[in-house]
Design an enzyme around this catalytic site. Sequence first.
Site, mmCIF file in Angstrom:
data_model
loop_
_atom_site.group_PDB
_atom_site.id
_atom_site.type_symbol
_atom_site.label_atom_id
_atom_site.label_comp_id
_atom_site.label_asym_id
_atom_site.label_seq_id
_atom_site.Cartn_x
_atom_site.Cartn_y
_atom_site.Cartn_z
ATOM 1 N N ASP A 1 0.836 -1.196 0.000
ATOM 2 C CA ASP A 1 0.000 0.000 0.000
ATOM 3 C C ASP A 1 0.875 1.251 0.000
ATOM 4 O O ASP A 1 1.992 1.225 -0.516
ATOM 5 C CB ASP A 1 -0.930 -0.039 1.224
ATOM 6 C CG ASP A 1 -2.289 0.578 0.952
ATOM 7 O OD1 ASP A 1 -2.345 1.807 0.773
ATOM 8 O OD2 ASP A 1 -3.291 -0.156 0.935
ATOM 9 N N PRO B 1 -0.256 4.702 17.752
ATOM 10 C CA PRO B 1 -0.351 3.855 18.953
ATOM 11 C C PRO B 1 -1.112 2.555 18.719
ATOM 12 O O PRO B 1 -0.753 1.510 19.278
ATOM 13 C CB PRO B 1 -1.081 4.756 19.953
ATOM 14 C CG PRO B 1 -0.789 6.145 19.505
ATOM 15 C CD PRO B 1 -0.727 6.082 18.009
ATOM 16 N N ASP C 1 10.542 -0.391 1.400
ATOM 17 C CA ASP C 1 9.983 0.696 0.598
ATOM 18 C C ASP C 1 10.348 0.489 -0.866
ATOM 19 O O ASP C 1 11.527 0.438 -1.220
ATOM 20 C CB ASP C 1 10.540 2.032 1.096
ATOM 21 C CG ASP C 1 9.932 3.221 0.375
ATOM 22 O OD1 ASP C 1 8.864 3.058 -0.249
ATOM 23 O OD2 ASP C 1 10.524 4.315 0.453
ATOM 24 N N HIS D 1 -3.628 5.922 3.725
ATOM 25 C CA HIS D 1 -4.442 4.794 3.274
ATOM 26 C C HIS D 1 -3.921 3.472 3.833
ATOM 27 O O HIS D 1 -4.667 2.715 4.457
ATOM 28 C CB HIS D 1 -4.469 4.754 1.749
ATOM 29 C CG HIS D 1 -5.411 3.738 1.179
ATOM 30 N ND1 HIS D 1 -5.019 2.455 0.850
ATOM 31 C CD2 HIS D 1 -6.728 3.811 0.881
ATOM 32 C CE1 HIS D 1 -6.054 1.783 0.373
ATOM 33 N NE2 HIS D 1 -7.108 2.582 0.381
ATOM 34 N N VAL E 1 -5.492 -14.321 -7.814
ATOM 35 C CA VAL E 1 -5.775 -13.294 -6.809
ATOM 36 C C VAL E 1 -7.255 -13.366 -6.451
ATOM 37 O O VAL E 1 -8.108 -13.518 -7.328
ATOM 38 C CB VAL E 1 -5.428 -11.886 -7.334
ATOM 39 C CG1 VAL E 1 -5.854 -10.813 -6.337
ATOM 40 C CG2 VAL E 1 -3.935 -11.783 -7.618
ATOM 41 N N ASP F 1 -14.675 -12.566 -6.242
ATOM 42 C CA ASP F 1 -14.679 -13.907 -5.652
ATOM 43 C C ASP F 1 -15.362 -13.948 -4.291
ATOM 44 O O ASP F 1 -16.022 -14.923 -3.949
ATOM 45 C CB ASP F 1 -13.245 -14.415 -5.488
ATOM 46 C CG ASP F 1 -12.535 -14.574 -6.818
ATOM 47 O OD1 ASP F 1 -13.109 -15.211 -7.715
ATOM 48 O OD2 ASP F 1 -11.415 -14.053 -6.963
ATOM 49 N N SER G 1 -11.524 -1.394 -0.616
ATOM 50 C CA SER G 1 -10.266 -1.445 0.137
ATOM 51 C C SER G 1 -10.514 -1.999 1.532
ATOM 52 O O SER G 1 -9.825 -2.909 2.003
ATOM 53 C CB SER G 1 -9.652 -0.050 0.255
ATOM 54 O OG SER G 1 -8.936 0.310 -0.880
#
Length: 400
Positions: free
Chosen positions: A61, A68, A79, A96, A207, A230, A255
């Site tokens: 993402d 916290p 990254d 996000h 997927v 699915d 999402s």
Amino acid sequence: MHGMPMRKVNSALVGLLLAGVAATPANAQTVREQQWHLDAMRADDIWKASTGEGVTVAVIDTGVARIPELEGQVLPGKDFAPEAIAGDERSDYKNHGTAMASIIAANGKGPGGVDSAFGLAPGAKILPLRVDLHGNGISRNTTLIDAIRYAADSNAKILNVSMGSWPDSPDLSNAVKEALAKGKLIFASSGNDGNDDTFYPAATPGVVGVAAVDRDGAATKESQHNAAVDMSAPGTDIVTACSGGTGLCTGHGTSDATALTSASAALLWSAHPTWTNNQILRVLLNTAGKPVDGVERNDYIGYGVVRPRVALPTPGDPGPADVYPLPDLAAAAAAAGTAASGAPVPSTGGKITAPPPPRAGAAVDKGDGGGGLSWIALGLGACVLIGGAVAAVVVRRARS
């Protein structure tokens, strides 16, 4: 006792992100009381059997910020975004990825230990893999493919991709196959345009494409409806921890539904650590809340709404360990073999006809007098068992 209804602040969908995320103001309700999806999925009962402990979910993402609610939950990641995007995998440049990680594994403790948002699998760990949402399609696709391959070589069992509109490519398909061969499960958002366009990687064979349903168990208006769907999960008014602002956000879309499906897989895998990816997925499919008209699947909610509350106590036979339970992977391989031989390639458009809206995506009858969401929590309605292969073969591809 509930106080004033939570005020929802909508935000525009941004780029490739398949959820709307907005700051949630404080009110008389506790944060946990605002998380209706956890009540609907019977989280308190689920956590007596499993919290997802021992399972790592790779969140591919925009990065996972240090908040916290995720303290102690996030492992060292990587990254893949270019240097032009400041920070690293612990920097969330779109607010996000942090929300998705929180939907999965937030610990319920905010700043100073105050009560805050929980994830569905608070015992799971998060592997943050930050990818590029900027630039041209080729560079974006490269970061996604690299992240999938990195996750395939990691200890993560589940890959969560809560985004779409990535270009399809042979390299993407190969990366997915490599991950599956190494025992991973990949869940991706089906899209939020509310039409039948296909999004990748949700439409990539291998997927699991995830759609969103509302509080009544019907597909949301923004959720895609096509052969790539699915499974489905709640995807409206999802309150979770996030970075910035009040530290709480209200999200909607596929999402959020994808993150809840990944969390459900983590719960089941924690309870059955010796099962393979194929067995975990098969049980999730077999115990899902099926469409109301009795069909095996439709283009709105797929094979049904994920129900870990049913999967954990009554998983049934997980089936063969080495057979992928959805038809698209085998069908794609067969089509590729036919094309290589020079023979005519069979049509891949075989979408299953869905019932008419607005109840097109409704799950099994609630059986609770019309109130609440027992359709997610209880094992009502017939479950069509999915064995080594499904009779209706659907190969996913983009619409021409």
